[in-house]
Design an enzyme around this catalytic site. Sequence first.
Site, PDB file in Angstrom:
ATOM      1  N   ARG A  12     -10.425   0.711  -6.559  1.00  0.00           N
ATOM      2  CA  ARG A  12     -10.498   1.137  -5.106  1.00  0.00           C
ATOM      3  C   ARG A  12     -11.992   1.997  -5.031  1.00  0.00           C
ATOM      4  O   ARG A  12     -12.038   2.841  -5.826  1.00  0.00           O
ATOM      5  CB  ARG A  12      -9.418   2.001  -4.867  1.00  0.00           C
ATOM      6  CG  ARG A  12      -9.576   2.547  -3.199  1.00  0.00           C
ATOM      7  CD  ARG A  12      -8.280   3.369  -3.136  1.00  0.00           C
ATOM      8  NE  ARG A  12      -7.747   3.470  -1.797  1.00  0.00           N
ATOM      9  CZ  ARG A  12      -7.128   4.514  -1.162  1.00  0.00           C
ATOM     10  NH1 ARG A  12      -6.850   5.409  -1.692  1.00  0.00           N
ATOM     11  NH2 ARG A  12      -6.829   4.221   0.088  1.00  0.00           N
TER      12      ARG A  12
ATOM     13  N   ASP B 145       2.022   3.070   3.340  1.00  0.00           N
ATOM     14  CA  ASP B 145       1.332   4.236   2.908  1.00  0.00           C
ATOM     15  C   ASP B 145       1.940   5.281   2.479  1.00  0.00           C
ATOM     16  O   ASP B 145       1.557   6.596   2.220  1.00  0.00           O
ATOM     17  CB  ASP B 145       0.319   4.355   4.343  1.00  0.00           C
ATOM     18  CG  ASP B 145      -0.545   5.308   3.898  1.00  0.00           C
ATOM     19  OD1 ASP B 145      -1.376   5.441   3.051  1.00  0.00           O
ATOM     20  OD2 ASP B 145      -0.620   6.307   4.849  1.00  0.00           O
TER      21      ASP B 145
ATOM     22  N   ASN C  44      -2.058  13.330   3.376  1.00  0.00           N
ATOM     23  CA  ASN C  44      -2.721  14.209   4.625  1.00  0.00           C
ATOM     24  C   ASN C  44      -2.209  14.068   5.911  1.00  0.00           C
ATOM     25  O   ASN C  44      -2.828  14.527   6.999  1.00  0.00           O
ATOM     26  CB  ASN C  44      -4.143  13.922   4.566  1.00  0.00           C
ATOM     27  CG  ASN C  44      -5.064  14.135   3.538  1.00  0.00           C
ATOM     28  OD1 ASN C  44      -4.891  15.157   2.842  1.00  0.00           O
ATOM     29  ND2 ASN C  44      -5.731  13.240   2.705  1.00  0.00           N
TER      30      ASN C  44
ATOM     31  N   TYR D 264     -11.991   1.588   1.117  1.00  0.00           N
ATOM     32  CA  TYR D 264     -11.617   2.672   2.052  1.00  0.00           C
ATOM     33  C   TYR D 264     -12.798   2.967   2.858  1.00  0.00           C
ATOM     34  O   TYR D 264     -13.648   3.904   2.205  1.00  0.00           O
ATOM     35  CB  TYR D 264     -10.594   3.711   1.455  1.00  0.00           C
ATOM     36  CG  TYR D 264      -9.824   4.371   2.713  1.00  0.00           C
ATOM     37  CD1 TYR D 264      -9.598   3.712   3.886  1.00  0.00           C
ATOM     38  CD2 TYR D 264      -9.348   5.561   2.289  1.00  0.00           C
ATOM     39  CE1 TYR D 264      -9.055   4.629   4.910  1.00  0.00           C
ATOM     40  CE2 TYR D 264      -8.624   6.335   3.397  1.00  0.00           C
ATOM     41  CZ  TYR D 264      -8.480   5.797   4.525  1.00  0.00           C
ATOM     42  OH  TYR D 264      -7.808   6.321   5.518  1.00  0.00           O
TER      43      TYR D 264
ATOM     44  N   SER E  72      -6.389   9.579  -4.137  1.00  0.00           N
ATOM     45  CA  SER E  72      -7.297  10.390  -4.468  1.00  0.00           C
ATOM     46  C   SER E  72      -7.440  11.456  -5.165  1.00  0.00           C
ATOM     47  O   SER E  72      -8.128  12.101  -5.985  1.00  0.00           O
ATOM     48  CB  SER E  72      -8.315  10.494  -3.108  1.00  0.00           C
ATOM     49  OG  SER E  72      -7.573  11.451  -2.294  1.00  0.00           O
TER      50      SER E  72
ATOM     51  N   HIS F   5       0.654  -1.006  -0.151  1.00  0.00           N
ATOM     52  CA  HIS F   5      -0.053   0.134  -0.084  1.00  0.00           C
ATOM     53  C   HIS F   5       0.863   1.423   0.021  1.00  0.00           C
ATOM     54  O   HIS F   5       1.477   1.617   1.040  1.00  0.00           O
ATOM     55  CB  HIS F   5      -1.111  -0.118   1.159  1.00  0.00           C
ATOM     56  CG  HIS F   5      -1.908   1.122   1.162  1.00  0.00           C
ATOM     57  ND1 HIS F   5      -3.059   1.340   0.626  1.00  0.00           N
ATOM     58  CD2 HIS F   5      -1.686   2.328   1.601  1.00  0.00           C
ATOM     59  CE1 HIS F   5      -3.878   2.472   0.584  1.00  0.00           C
ATOM     60  NE2 HIS F   5      -3.008   3.057   1.323  1.00  0.00           N
ATOM     61  N   CYS F   6       0.947   1.753  -1.298  1.00  0.00           N
ATOM     62  CA  CYS F   6       1.903   3.058  -1.308  1.00  0.00           C
ATOM     63  C   CYS F   6       1.297   3.754  -2.228  1.00  0.00           C
ATOM     64  O   CYS F   6       0.510   3.308  -3.416  1.00  0.00           O
ATOM     65  CB  CYS F   6       3.285   2.805  -1.323  1.00  0.00           C
ATOM     66  SG  CYS F   6       3.734   1.764  -2.885  1.00  0.00           S
ATOM     67  N   HIS F   7       1.470   5.080  -2.692  1.00  0.00           N
ATOM     68  CA  HIS F   7       1.054   5.816  -3.710  1.00  0.00           C
ATOM     69  C   HIS F   7       2.024   6.608  -4.242  1.00  0.00           C
ATOM     70  O   HIS F   7       3.257   6.737  -3.905  1.00  0.00           O
ATOM     71  CB  HIS F   7       0.036   7.048  -3.110  1.00  0.00           C
ATOM     72  CG  HIS F   7      -1.002   6.336  -1.916  1.00  0.00           C
ATOM     73  ND1 HIS F   7      -2.157   5.912  -2.431  1.00  0.00           N
ATOM     74  CD2 HIS F   7      -1.019   6.561  -0.842  1.00  0.00           C
ATOM     75  CE1 HIS F   7      -2.845   5.519  -1.354  1.00  0.00           C
ATOM     76  NE2 HIS F   7      -2.093   5.919  -0.306  1.00  0.00           N
TER      77      HIS F   7
HETATM   78  O1  LIG Z   1      -6.555   8.701   5.002  1.00  0.00           O
HETATM   79  C1  LIG Z   1      -6.175   9.277   4.157  1.00  0.00           C
HETATM   80  O2  LIG Z   1      -5.991  10.689   3.912  1.00  0.00           O
HETATM   81  C2  LIG Z   1      -5.927   8.706   3.001  1.00  0.00           C
HETATM   82  C3  LIG Z   1      -5.907   9.187   1.569  1.00  0.00           C
HETATM   83  C4  LIG Z   1      -5.619   8.332   0.591  1.00  0.00           C
HETATM   84  C5  LIG Z   1      -5.845   9.038  -0.919  1.00  0.00           C
HETATM   85  O3  LIG Z   1      -5.912  10.166  -0.794  1.00  0.00           O
HETATM   86  O4  LIG Z   1      -5.806   8.221  -1.733  1.00  0.00           O
HETATM   87  O5  LIG Z   1      -5.211   7.159   0.772  1.00  0.00           O
HETATM   88  C6  LIG Z   1      -5.063   6.538   1.863  1.00  0.00           C
HETATM   89  O6  LIG Z   1      -4.629   5.624   1.777  1.00  0.00           O
HETATM   90  C7  LIG Z   1      -5.359   7.299   2.830  1.00  0.00           C
END
Ligand SMILES: O=C(O)c1cc(C(=O)O)oc(=O)c1
Length: 293
Positions: free
Chosen positions: A121, A246, A251, A153, A74, A28-30
Site C-alpha cells: 500500500r 474498513d 480516525n 490511498y 498506518s 478492506h479491514c485492519h
Molecule cells: O482515512 C483514514 O483515516 C484511514 C486511515 C487508514 C490507516 O491508518 O491505515 O486506513 C484507511 O483505510 C483510512
Amino acid sequence: MTEDRILSWHSNPSKPRYTPPPGAVDAHCHVFGPMAQFPFSAKAKYLPQDAGPDKLFALRDLLGFERNVIVQASCHGTDNAATLHAIKASDGKARGVAVVDPAISEEELHAMHEGGMRGIRFNFLKRLVDDAPKDKFIEVAKRLPAGWHVVIYFEADILEELRPFMDAIPVPIVVDHMGRPDVRQGPDSPDMRAFRKLLDSRPDIWFKATCPDRLEEPNGPPWDDFARAVAPLVADYSDKVIWGTDWPHPNMQDAIPDDGAIVDMIPRIAPTPELQQRMLVTNPKLLYWPEEI
Ligand SMILES: O=C(O)c1cc(C(=O)O)oc(=O)c1
C-alpha cells in the site's frame, strides 16, 4: 493507558438485514495491535485501542462474511507483524496488504508472500504519513512477487497530479475508497468524472466502493449521497470493484459507524445478485485468491 487511546469502532454492531453470498470477502479491514504484542509505530498519527484478530473474526461472522483482506494500517508503519499475525490466526481465511520500506529485500518480500500478503500500500494522505516518495515507490513496485498489486490511498484533489506516477506502476492498482470523491456532488461530479477517466486509462485498475461513513462524515445512515454517487460507478465498472467494511474505522472516533448499517449499503450500490457476486466474491478472489479461480 487505554483511556488515552482512540476507540473508533462500534462496541455492539447490529446484524445486517442484507445477507452476503457464500464466499463473500470483506476486502478492506485492519487490525490494531494488540499493542502489548505489536507496538504502534513511533511515527503513528493516531494511537488506537487494541482491535486484534479475535474481534475482527467475530465481526466477520456476525456480518456474514467468510474472508478478510487485512490492510496494514498506518499506525503500524512498516512493521507488518500485527497484520501477518492476524492473517496466520485466520486459518487461511485472510490475506493481506503490507506497507513496506521501499528498500525491502527480495527475501523479505518472499517471506511476506508466504505469510499471505498479496500487495503493498502506498498512502498519500498527509494526515496519516510523513512522506510518500514516488520514485522509491515505483522502484519497489517493479520488484514485487508475481501476482501482487499496489493499493493506493489518495484524496480526489491530488488525482491529476498522481496520474504520471500511477501510469508508471507496472502491476495492477487498487484504489482505496475510490480516491475519496466528494459524494455530495452526485454521480457526475468533477471528482467522479476524473475517477472514471482514471479507470478508463488502463484495464487493471480496481477500486473499493467503501466508506459511506468517511465520505459523508459526520453523517450517519442512510448515507443517501454515497448510494446515489457510487451505484452508477459499481454498475459501469462491475468487473473492477471490491468492497470492505474498513473496520476498525481508523480516525472515525467522532462518527463511529455501525458495521451492520455499512453492510446494508451493499444492496443499494450493487442491487442485483450478479453485481453482489462480482463485488464480494469473484473480484476479490481474482486479486487475493487467484489460485481458486
Ligand atoms: O482515512 C483514514 O483515516 C484511514 C486511515 C487508514 C490507516 O491508518 O491505515 O486506513 C484507511 O483505510 C483510512
